[in-house]
Design a protein around this motif. Structure first.
Motif, PDB file in Angstrom:
ATOM      1  N   GLN A 164       0.907  -1.278  -0.063  1.00 48.11           N
ATOM      2  CA  GLN A 164      -0.003  -0.100   0.096  1.00 48.11           C
ATOM      3  C   GLN A 164       0.876   1.320   0.174  1.00 48.11           C
ATOM      4  OE1 GLN A 164      -2.455   1.017   3.480  1.00 48.11           O
ATOM      5  NE2 GLN A 164      -4.395   0.951   2.096  1.00 48.11           N
ATOM      6  N   GLN A 198       0.163  -3.920  -9.528  1.00 51.23           N
ATOM      7  CA  GLN A 198      -1.132  -4.738 -10.473  1.00 51.23           C
ATOM      8  C   GLN A 198      -0.572  -5.573 -11.513  1.00 51.23           C
ATOM      9  OE1 GLN A 198      -3.135  -1.198 -11.781  1.00 51.23           O
ATOM     10  NE2 GLN A 198      -3.389  -0.469  -9.837  1.00 51.23           N
ATOM     11  N   GLN A 209      -7.576  -6.837  -0.392  1.00 49.79           N
ATOM     12  CA  GLN A 209      -8.825  -7.082  -1.014  1.00 49.79           C
ATOM     13  C   GLN A 209      -8.937  -6.574  -2.270  1.00 49.79           C
ATOM     14  OE1 GLN A 209     -10.754  -3.995   1.802  1.00 49.79           O
ATOM     15  NE2 GLN A 209     -11.868  -5.695   2.639  1.00 49.79           N
ATOM     16  N   THR A 210      -8.059  -5.781  -2.860  1.00 45.73           N
ATOM     17  CA  THR A 210      -7.858  -5.338  -4.315  1.00 45.73           C
ATOM     18  C   THR A 210      -7.491  -6.714  -4.926  1.00 45.73           C
ATOM     19  OG1 THR A 210      -7.309  -3.256  -3.820  1.00 45.73           O
ATOM     20  CG2 THR A 210      -7.055  -3.940  -5.934  1.00 45.73           C
ATOM     21  N   LYS A 241     -15.209  -9.012  -6.463  1.00 47.77           N
ATOM     22  CA  LYS A 241     -14.960  -7.731  -5.725  1.00 47.77           C
ATOM     23  C   LYS A 241     -15.945  -7.385  -4.531  1.00 47.77           C
ATOM     24  CE  LYS A 241     -14.508  -2.878  -6.659  1.00 47.77           C
ATOM     25  NZ  LYS A 241     -14.643  -1.619  -7.602  1.00 47.77           N
ATOM     26  N   ALA A 256     -11.526  -6.013 -11.869  1.00 47.12           N
ATOM     27  CA  ALA A 256     -11.998  -7.056 -10.876  1.00 47.12           C
ATOM     28  C   ALA A 256     -13.399  -7.361 -11.352  1.00 47.12           C
ATOM     29  CB  ALA A 256     -11.884  -6.368  -9.760  1.00 47.12           C
ATOM     30  N   LEU A 307      -3.036   0.565  -4.054  1.00 47.30           N
ATOM     31  CA  LEU A 307      -2.175  -0.540  -4.231  1.00 47.30           C
ATOM     32  C   LEU A 307      -1.052   0.020  -5.359  1.00 47.30           C
ATOM     33  CD1 LEU A 307      -1.454  -3.564  -4.669  1.00 47.30           C
ATOM     34  CD2 LEU A 307      -2.822  -3.801  -6.520  1.00 47.30           C
ATOM     35  N   VAL A 345      -5.407  -3.434   0.191  1.00 45.88           N
ATOM     36  CA  VAL A 345      -4.687  -4.071  -0.844  1.00 45.88           C
ATOM     37  C   VAL A 345      -4.837  -5.505  -1.133  1.00 45.88           C
ATOM     38  CG1 VAL A 345      -2.911  -2.025  -1.268  1.00 45.88           C
ATOM     39  CG2 VAL A 345      -2.377  -4.128   0.273  1.00 45.88           C
ATOM     40  N   GLU A 383     -14.992  -7.465  -0.413  1.00 46.98           N
ATOM     41  CA  GLU A 383     -15.070  -6.185   0.359  1.00 46.98           C
ATOM     42  C   GLU A 383     -15.972  -6.756   1.615  1.00 46.98           C
ATOM     43  OE1 GLU A 383     -15.876  -2.977  -2.291  1.00 46.98           O
ATOM     44  OE2 GLU A 383     -14.063  -3.017  -3.015  1.00 46.98           O
TER      45      GLU A 383
END
Lengths: 337, 259
Positions: free
Chosen positions: B13, B43, B75-76, B197, B192, B38, B73, B201
């Motif tokens: 992060q 990525q 979660q991303t 997603k 995503a 992120l 991040v 979350e």
């Protein structure tokens, strides 16, 4: 885990080479290393690794190293992280250098971490300034986030003090004029790695001659504003006898080869004249060209940040401005001729 | 290896670089309002990990080190398709430079029995690029940095990476386990999926490991970081004339003057 730092002595410079040819940053580091070694009153040692590279060890001595260590074996050609890292680490543990300088190239940054970890050495990445303080401690400075601030990193209780250093920030040392016998200062060291122990194999290596934009007096750089057509940049650079460069945006689009990229993840240039065309002026780019003597900006966006960092700026489309400029320069050249 | 590879992807992060600007008059950095995101090169790492899983099978586990909010991040990564996530969080990690950071990640990769660890080229906030080789060195594993593309050869137990080198490229076959640093921009990260997603979350909870869980309490943090920040200087802003010219003739004159 701390070490007796008084046991560590000497400034080492890693001479990066590929197929027997030294990378220019190696000689830049050697001249800076000479200064640091003189200030700390310690020897300057060049470390040369490769296959059939004794000529580079001799050249390093001719360019000012007191001593050159030569690890010469087929296992070192072409470069791979693991055999290089193992050999380097063994030498560091045995001979205990105080300072180790490595070029901030892909190769240098690939294996510096491979040495620093097992040695528990302090490693400062991508430095742009080097000095020593009163106690002989290395002060390694690097631009921080975005590059408008400089952080100075010290390594008070671990050794060696390692730094990777960006290409183009120091002047290369020249070979000495007088006839020194360079061979006696070269020491061939035991090679501690064997092919059987290696973890990786280079299957294919394709490289061409790499342009060096760091030495150019005039640099004409293009960015996203070129929109795929770099010809105006090439023509102007040609008319001015300069080199073509680019921002990351243009390199990422594939318009220009990575070796011509200026900025945080590219090269640092210090030309007399830098012309930035179609470049917005992101901080990462500015960092690579801020040492230029004169900066000229051409951009169609009147609010582009580059204008704040230029001596002369013109708002306009580079596809119109540059060809006119090029024509005027060529016309003058014809008159003079 | 019929059951595929254990793929670990390291994420970080960072403050959003797009929201960081320089004040040209004072030369200072405006980043106080920059949100945490992120790290962009990561990525590319996440995308590579997912693409690799599609080719060889197995699982993708995202790991990050940081305070509890760094969970975002993970979660991303899970939203993009990672199977799970591990948060290395402990006050003991505070002040870690690249040496202890790469140790913690290396130990976690060992715990996860990783075959492949994929990282981004570097972080946009500290940009050392030294963590991936550090992880490999701590574990004595092979490494591939500045990687443009990957070609798995599961039958041979190797991963081939096409590496960007000055003036060209090379293809290197590295034995597993291997640590990979993907070059920034090497691929196009997939968006995503909506359901994934929402899962990331609402339902996903990362596994949390402390320094004690990893057995490295005495080897991390500021005290075990060889490098210390000795000072910060605002880089002196370079004085520029900042003259705007109206036409190319005038620009030409200025250029001739300085040449």
């Amino acid at each position: 885990m701390t070490v007796d730092i008084s046991e560590y002595r000497g400034v080492w410079v890693f001479v990066e080479q590929h197929e027997g040819e030294a990378v220019p940053v190696s000689w830049e580091l050697l001249s800076k290393g000479r200064e640091l070694a003189d200030e700390t009153d310690e020897p300057l040692v060049a470390l040369v690794m490769g296959d059939g590279v004794s000529h580079l060890a001799e050249e390093a001595v001719a360019r000012g190293a007191d001593h050159a260590l030569l690890a010469d074996d087929p296992v070192f050609e072409p470069y791979r992280a693991d055999p290089y890292g193992e050999q380097f680490r063994a030498l560091v543990e045995e001979r205990k250098p105080s300072i180790v300088l490595i070029g901030g190239t892909h190769t240098g940054r690939d294996f510096a971490g491979r040495v620093a970890v097992p040695a528990h050495a302090g490693l400062t990445a991508d430095c742009t300034e080097l000095a020593v303080d009163d106690e002989g401690l290395l002060l390694a400075s690097r631009p921080t986030f975005g590059g408008d601030a400089m952080a100075t990193i010290k390594c008070p209780s671990h050794r060696p003090q390692m730094a990777t250093v960006r290409a183009g920030v120091f002047d290369a040392s020249e070979p000495l004029d007088e006839d020194v016998d360079t061979t006696t200062a070269v020491e061939e060291v035991d090679v501690v790695v064997t092919e059987a122990d290696t973890l990786s194999t280079v299957i294919e290596r394709v490289v061409s001659d790499v342009v060096d934009i760091t030495d150019a007096d005039v640099v004409v750089a293009g960015g996203a504003g070129c929109e795929g057509n770099f010809q105006p940049i090439v023509d102007l650079a040609d008319a001015l006898g300069g080199e073509v460069a680019a921002s990351r945006a243009a390199v990422d689009e594939g318009w220009v080869e990575p070796a011509r990229q200026v900025g945080q993840t590219g090269k640092t240039v210090r030309p007399h004249l830098y012309i930035a065309a179609g470049i917005s002026g992101a901080v990462q780019h500015l960092e690579g060209m801020n040492d230029s003597e004169y900066v000229v900006a051409v951009n169609s966006d009147p609010n582009a940040a580059i204008f704040e960092h230029a001596d002369y700026g013109i708002v306009g489309d580079l596809h119109e401005v540059l060809p006119k400029l090029t024509a005027m320069i060529r016309e003058k050249q014809e008159v003079v001729a | 290896m019929n059951d595929g590879w254990n793929i670990v992807v390291c994420v970080k992060q960072v403050p959003d670089a797009d929201d960081v600007t320089i004040d040209p008059d004072t030369g200072t950095l405006n980043r106080s309002d920059a949100p945490a995101v992120l790290n962009r090169p990561d990525q590319n790492a996440v995308e590579s990990a997912l693409a690799l899983r599609e080719e060889v099978g197995g699982t993708v586990t995202a790991i990050t080190m940081g305070p509890p909010p760094a969970k975002a991040v993970l979660q991303t990564a899970v939203g993009a398709g990672a199977d799970g996530g591990v948060l290395l969080t402990d006050r003991a990690f505070g002040g870690s430079d690249t040496w202890p950071t790469s140790l913690a990640l290396a130990r976690a990769a060992e715990e996860l029995d990783a075959d492949v660890v994929i990282c981004g080229e570097e972080s946009t906030d500290s940009s050392t690029g030294q963590v991936p080789p550090g992880i490999a060195a701590h574990n004595g594993w092979s490494q591939l940095t500045y990687v443009e593309s990957l070609e798995p050869r599961p039958d041979e137990g190797v991963l081939v990476g096409k590496r960007d080198v000055e003036g060209g490229y090379e293809r290197v076959a590295a034995k597993l386990p291997v640590v990979v640093a993907m070059e920034f921009g090497a691929n196009r990260p997939r968006p995503a999926g909506l359901h994934r997603k929402i899962f990331a979350e609402t339902e996903f909870e990362p596994v949390e490991w402390t320094a004690a869980d990893l057995g490295i309490v005495d080897r991390v943090g500021l005290a075990n970081s060889p490098t210390k920040v000795g000072g910060m200087d605002t880089a002196t802003p370079v004085e520029r004339e900042r003259v705007r010219v109206d036409d190319v003739d005038e620009l030409y004159d200025h250029i001739m003057e300085v040449l």
